[in-house]
Design a protein around this motif. Sequence first.
Motif, short mmCIF file in Angstrom:
data_model
loop_
_atom_site.label_atom_id
_atom_site.label_comp_id
_atom_site.label_asym_id
_atom_site.label_seq_id
_atom_site.Cartn_x
_atom_site.Cartn_y
_atom_site.Cartn_z
N THR A 638 0.86 -1.19 0.00
CA THR A 638 0.00 0.00 0.00
C THR A 638 0.90 1.24 0.00
N GLY A 639 0.27 2.36 -0.39
CA GLY A 639 1.02 3.63 -0.39
C GLY A 639 1.15 4.25 -1.77
N SER A 640 0.22 3.95 -2.70
CA SER A 640 0.25 4.51 -4.06
C SER A 640 1.56 4.21 -4.76
N LEU A 641 1.95 2.94 -4.74
CA LEU A 641 3.22 2.55 -5.35
C LEU A 641 3.03 2.29 -6.84
N GLY A 642 4.05 2.68 -7.63
CA GLY A 642 4.03 2.42 -9.06
C GLY A 642 4.46 0.99 -9.36
N HIS A 698 2.78 -7.25 5.08
CA HIS A 698 2.14 -6.01 4.60
C HIS A 698 3.20 -4.89 4.67
N ILE A 699 3.51 -4.34 3.48
CA ILE A 699 4.47 -3.23 3.41
C ILE A 699 3.73 -1.97 3.03
N ALA A 705 -1.43 9.14 -0.26
CA ALA A 705 -2.03 9.88 -1.38
C ALA A 705 -1.01 10.32 -2.40
N THR A 706 0.27 10.25 -2.04
CA THR A 706 1.33 10.71 -2.96
C THR A 706 1.83 9.54 -3.80
N PRO A 707 1.73 9.60 -5.13
CA PRO A 707 2.25 8.50 -5.97
C PRO A 707 3.76 8.38 -5.82
N LYS A 708 4.24 7.13 -5.81
CA LYS A 708 5.67 6.89 -5.65
C LYS A 708 6.08 5.78 -6.62
#
Length: 806
Positions: A638-642, A698-699, A705-708
């Motif tokens: 999770t975390g808006s990862l590319g 779970h990472i 909300a910030t894409p990474k």
Amino acid sequence: MHLDDYLQFPSTLPILVEDNLFLYPFMISPIFLSDEDNIEAVNLSLKNNTPIIVCPALPEEEGGRDFGSIYKAGVIGSIMRKVELPDGRVKVLFQGMQKGKIVEEIGTKPLQGVVDLIKTHESNSQTSEAGLVILKEKVHALAKVSNYFPPDFLKTINDNNEVHRVCDLIASSMRLKKSQAYELFIIEDDETKLLKLMEFLAEEIEASKLQKEIKTKTHSQIDKINKEYFLKEQLKQIQKELGTDNQRDEEIAEYRRKLEIKKKYMEEDAYKEISKQIDKLSRMHPDSSDASMIQSYLDWVIEIPFEKLASKKLDILDVRAQLDKDHYSLKKPKDRIEEYFAVRELLDRRGIKDKKAKGAILCFAGPPGVGKTSLANSIARALKRELVRIALGGLEDVNELRGHRRTYIGAMPGRVVQGIIEAKEMNPVVVLDEIDKVARSYRGDPTAVLLEILDPEQNNKFRDYYLNFNIDLSKVIFIATANDVSSIPTPLRDRMEFIFLNSYTPQEKYQIAKKYLLPQELKKHGLKNSEVFISKSTLEKIIENYTRESGVRNLRRRLAEILRKCAKQLLIDPEIKKISITNKNIEEYLEKTIFEIEEKEKVDLIGQVNGLAWTSVGGDVLRIEAIKIQGKGTLQLTGSLGDVMKESARIAQSVVKVLIDNNKLAIPLSIIPKPPVDKEGKSAKITPSDVYRRFDLHIHVPEGATPKDGPSAGITMATAIASILSEKKVRSDVAMTGELTLSGKVLPIGGLKEKLIAAYKAKIKTVLIPKKNYDRDLEDIPEEVKSKMEFIAVSRIEEVLKQALI
């Protein structure tokens, strides 16, 4: 005078090579020397008190100073006088005596050779006399149709009956090619020489007759034009008496006048096109639509400054001084700019015109606000040239650069030509801003036009569709700017040399704010230095907590926001003479803290790792968190990862599994849930590998909300997974960055400077970086960052875990 009266031939003489003049024995001529070989030959002649032979250079070898680049015959004579000129050249007065030829090559520094005299062979005296009479007749015939021979010269020829003397006199006065003159020069036989010279004279007589005929026709045409001129002038006077409006005629005359002023500075095709349109306009009815279109065209083209160039000579010291005055830090970009203009200055000084030698087009690349466009401004100021800025962001119509064809309504020249017209000089500094944001559409691909504009092999004949003639862009200094180099098409990228401008450190931002931004903003807001004081600690706080960027653009905005409020206070309360901004009252002028890089955790935790990331506004510290939950070994992200970052997480999980299977990562068996008991009351044996089979992972990367995206979090995720599975704590004062392969190798990454500055702000003491980055990139890191941190080079994941896990 005959040399063989007092000097025995063949004799060894120094050789002087003459590029331009073709000398004869009867001449006394000044010769200007600039190259060392010729000067040494003259000095040798004067030193040894010997004659010298002057040999003409071959037409295609002018400038060469060896035996392969000269004719093997010339004039033997003496140096009457030698004078050294202030510009470094040497002037000698040479007296020719006799013809000579080189029979043996001796030396090259200077050229020396064994020289023998060219003896003339007299033919049958009656044949020679008859040939001489015919020759003189042809000379008189040529004199009637040309201006080659003045009366005194003709009298001299008539009074002289020496064949070789007369032939040389005539040849010296004709405009013979060097090869023809030499062909005559070395002929020793009288009859052969007479026949050859008659042949040249016959050709020249025919050519002169043709020229005279053309001149006669031209004069007739000029008389016709003059007649038309007088008639037009009479018509103007009649119209004036009748009160008819002749303003249009005056406008056309003004166009012609301006065109004639620019004529000698422009190419022939440009002159013809503009002249044709003026003639067309003069024949049209003033109210026709085409007349309006042509007049608009003439208004544009007549303003192109063909005749104007910035006159200041290129000086690298001026460029350096201006860059240092306008910009703090940026050492490497400044050095590269100075090198670029140093090469151009050296080429100009030495008169080298090679287009390729002037180097690639410079492109300043880097995040917003780091000073890309302002560097171009400084270059323009240093060169005393006008600055033209062409914003390419979102440009999708190729005609914006190439120009619109005149058949379209609202057509106008391309932006480059418009910029030159606005600059009022043909060699401005043109900034192609945001070249990475050029768009493509059905209207064409503007990058294809940029290829021609930026290519020094093509841009001297750039064709603008609106102008319909070629225009020379080779004198323009083009500078491009870009944020993301990767989005520039490869062919265009190949024509540019990139100078990368990275993030500023907090200390650099403080110096820039103190020396540049604050004085500039005070002036813009009408404030005096004595009226506003901002303490050092307050400036540093504004930099750290109120801005978050690679450059200083937002910092300038924050200072402007403060000064606006100061200006208002001074006007509302006249008793206030000075306003001080400190940490205590900063919140009265700026809103609450907007940005802040969190400092490192005070305690070591399991499953929490400090990762370093590059963003478009600088570096950042990413705290990657991992937890384990009883399950079946699945991985949740999770975390808006590319996509790339998700792949890095899966690679990291696989690498840690291999480490556990190979017993390179110790796993306490007590943390693994016991398997269920079978019917016989026995349970399966627990192995370290069970830890990743019995737990789901779970990472999470905070700020969801910030894409990474990006590959450089590989070792960070592997460390987080290893920590949570082995229940070993991760050192809170350690941060890391690096790409990870399935075999456990740590690969290099980009953006190291920005990442380390972020780690420095977060008060991290130790940073793990890939070995290749350690070897090649540490010299670019600011000294204030290197002095406060320890850098450890790692090449495998085992080394990373050894340094990070406790």
